[in-house]
Write an enzyme that holds these catalytic residues in place. Structure first.
Site, PDB file in Angstrom:
ATOM      1  N   ASP A 178     -51.086-109.642   3.858  1.00  0.00           N
ATOM      2  CA  ASP A 178     -51.813-109.703   5.116  1.00  0.00           C
ATOM      3  C   ASP A 178     -52.627-108.409   5.217  1.00  0.00           C
ATOM      4  O   ASP A 178     -52.453-107.482   4.416  1.00  0.00           O
ATOM      5  CB  ASP A 178     -50.852-109.849   6.289  1.00  0.00           C
ATOM      6  CG  ASP A 178     -51.497-110.496   7.511  1.00  0.00           C
ATOM      7  OD1 ASP A 178     -52.744-110.577   7.555  1.00  0.00           O
ATOM      8  OD2 ASP A 178     -50.766-110.896   8.429  1.00  0.00           O
ATOM      9  N   ALA A 179     -53.510-108.339   6.188  1.00  0.00           N
ATOM     10  CA  ALA A 179     -54.429-107.203   6.271  1.00  0.00           C
ATOM     11  C   ALA A 179     -53.671-105.875   6.305  1.00  0.00           C
ATOM     12  O   ALA A 179     -52.779-105.678   7.132  1.00  0.00           O
ATOM     13  CB  ALA A 179     -55.306-107.341   7.507  1.00  0.00           C
TER      14      ALA A 179
END
Length: 618
Positions: free
Chosen positions: A326-327
């Site tokens: 994820d980011a």
């Protein structure tokens, strides 16, 4: 084990037939166009974990030739995917020059696009691909269709609307339509479907992004969606492993913790992921959540856990595709670790593609240094790069960088079939949870005093406009509902309740409600990334309680959070439309005036109100 056909032409005949086998009510005469270049791609044959293993076996000559030509720094660069918005950028702008530096100097493997415009997205992709020595893997969040990031593309309702409709064929068709539009724009990878089960009503970040709370049903619908993506030539990405649904903290702001045992996870969070892995999902995104029962560390996010990414996902569940973080600019990671450490630990845990590192140069330098110091082996880097290059080959990037024909976009993006499909899903998803005194459909209202109350949970809250009749890109939340409702019931009073409402405005609203014959509340309270939580300010909660306590017919419509009825538990009627997209708003209006029959059922439980599976039909 079946062999993939590496020369499969992208005719998509079977997919198109499946797409048209259940045509929308308008039954347009035109056919679904083939928007893709005539490139080899095996994705349409990916239907199982064994197919994914073949796809990512790393034995392809192009993959081996590419990796052998790269030095260590260039290989690490392939593991990085920075962000950019698809708005107009002059060549001398800082954002444009920064991305060119990432491409030419860092040799990044891909780019993740966020908000922007149809043609500017395609122009930027064409431009950036020309500067890349190894073609770029272009990714985006298209959970609810390309319009989630691209203006004027097709806007679909969110996953929970598909859960309410309960039709895996619709999920397949939405995945296919999304892939057709995305590939026409030059995007190869969709960060969808979401395989999280939204079992926590207080979850501030998943909510309607999930297909529902039933693990098996979530797995079925997510699998159908990803099959549609594959048939459209787009890589699928299941998220957020090992499951972000049972949290009440937003990982964009802090590190959530799930304290379930492994046995509990096996029966809940892990069930949909097992299903999508069996169905051939090509990538899985990690979650920035802590699972101390698995790792022994309440401060260790799954993204940094070898036990979760390598031991569980790779070795036990047998996933052979891309593992995407994820980011890395989210506070669930960035707030608790240095940027160097965040990148290194993700690779050590087993991640292949590092998404949105706050400083890509720092991330590359840190990983290269870790390899040279012996903390990470170069063979470990090679494993990830082989998977990334194999993904690129799967979408045809081994032949060319997919130069996008801008004239061809109009034939695909926003196609009539896709818009009709979005309308069909919206109508099928409308869920009537309560309807005391048969409040809906509304009877003749001549002479009745109707009070229409708009609820916004954010100051200056706006919703996107995708209809072609408007020159604007957004409008105040509730505007479209009001205009559509006026077509059927032209006379009513309006009030607004939002965080800025002062005491006098609240008192005026309650006074108006006391003299009304019918009160209709339409809410745009939503779960949003970085929003914090789902609670309303105290003065809004108190105003809603006062409305709920009045001895007046009260109908409530939610265009966002399906648990909104907790604020008006005694409302006579409650309808959830799942989103504020124009198709959902239109479907809701048509339902309450009797022009559409509600057929949706709740894919989640609303505590103390209604069980999963509830839905009133007429």
């Amino acid at each position: 084990m079946k062999q993939l056909n590496p020369s499969l032409p992208i005719l998509l005949l079977a997919a198109a037939l499946a797409f048209l086998s259940d045509p929308p009510s308008s039954d347009p005469e035109t056919v679904v166009p083939d928007p893709l270049p005539d490139l080899e791609q095996p994705l349409a044959e990916v239907r199982s974990a064994e197919d994914v293993q073949l796809l990512f076996d790393g034995k392809d000559p192009w993959v081996e030739e590419k990796i052998s030509s790269m030095n260590l720094s260039e290989k690490v660069g392939q593991m990085i995917s920075p962000r950019i918005n698809a708005h107009y950028l002059s060549r001398d702008s800082d954002a444009y020059q920064e991305m060119i530096s990432f491409i030419k100097d860092l040799r990044v493997g891909g780019i993740t696009f966020f908000s922007g415009d149809v043609h500017e997205l395609a122009l930027l992709i064409n431009d950036f691909q020309k500067h890349a020595e190894t073609p770029l893997l272009i990714s985006a969040d298209f959970e609810r269709g390309t319009a989630m990031r691209v203006r004027r593309a097709t806007s679909f309702p969110p996953a929970m609307a598909l859960g309410a409709a309960g039709d895996e064929h619709l999920a397949y068709r939405q995945g296919l339509a999304t892939a057709l539009e995305g590939r026409a724009l030059g995007v190869h990878q969709n960060f969808a479907p979401i395989a999280d089960i939204n079992s926590n009503p207080d979850n501030p970040v998943i909510n309607v992004r999930s297909f529902g709370e039933n693990p098996e049903q979530v797995g079925i619908l997510a699998s159908a969606f990803l099959r549609g993506l594959h048939d459209g030539g787009m890589l699928s990405t299941g998220k957020h492993f090992p499951g972000h649904g049972d949290t009440d903290i937003d990982s964009h702001l802090s590190l959530p913790q799930i304290t379930k045992t492994r046995e509990q996870l096996d029966h809940t969070e892990l069930t949909p992921f097992r299903q999508i892995i069996r169905s051939g999902v090509t990538a899985i995104m990690t979650a920035h959540i802590a699972l101390p029962e698995l790792t022994g560390d309440p401060q260790l996010p799954a993204t940094h856990s070898q036990q979760i990414l390598t031991d569980l996902l790779r070795n036990e569940l047998g996933f052979e595709g891309l593992i995407v973080t994820d980011a890395l600019d989210m506070y669930g990671i960035d707030h608790f670790h240095s940027r160097e450490e965040a990148a290194i630990r993700a690779v050590e845990a087993g991640a292949d593609l590092l998404l949105l590192p706050p400083d890509p140069h720092t991330a590359v330098d840190a990983i290269v240094s870790a390899v040279r110091l012996g903390e990470i082996s170069e063979n470990r880097i090679d494993q990830s790069v082989r998977r990334i290059l194999s993904a690129k080959r799967a979408v045809g990037l081994h032949q060319q960088a997919n130069s996008i024909d801008l004239n061809h976009i109009r034939e695909t993006v926003g196609h009539a079939h896709h818009r009709d499909l979005a309308e069909t899903i919206a109508r099928r998803s409308i869920t009537l949870v309560r309807n005391e005194k048969q409040l809906f459909p509304l009877r003749a209202t001549a002479g009745r005093r109707i009070l229409l109350i708009t609820i916004r949970d954010e100051e200056d809250q706006r919703t996107a406009i995708h209809r072609y009749s408007s020159p604007h890109t957004s409008e105040p939340a509730g505007t479209y509902f009001t205009s559509r409702f006026r077509e059927y019931h032209p006379l009513f009073e309006q009030r607004l309740l939002d965080p800025r409402s002062n005491r006098q405005e609240v008192d005026d609203l309650i006074t108006a409600a006391k003299t009304a014959d019918l009160i209709l509340v339409h809410s745009y309270a939503i779960a949003r990334s970085g929003g914090g939580d789902l609670t309303l300010p105290d003065h809004m909660e108190e105003a809603l309680k006062q409305l709920d306590d009045l001895d007046k017919p009260l109908g409530v419509l939610s265009f966002g959070d399906p648990y909104f009825i907790r604020y008006t538990p005694d409302a006579d009627a409650y309808l959830t439309a799942w989103s504020s997209s124009e198709v959902s708003v239109s479907a809701a209006v048509e339902t309450i005036v009797g022009r559409n029959s509600p057929t949706g059922t709740l894919p989640i439980t609303i505590p103390d109100i209604a069980p999963a599976g509830k839905g009133i039909h007429w």
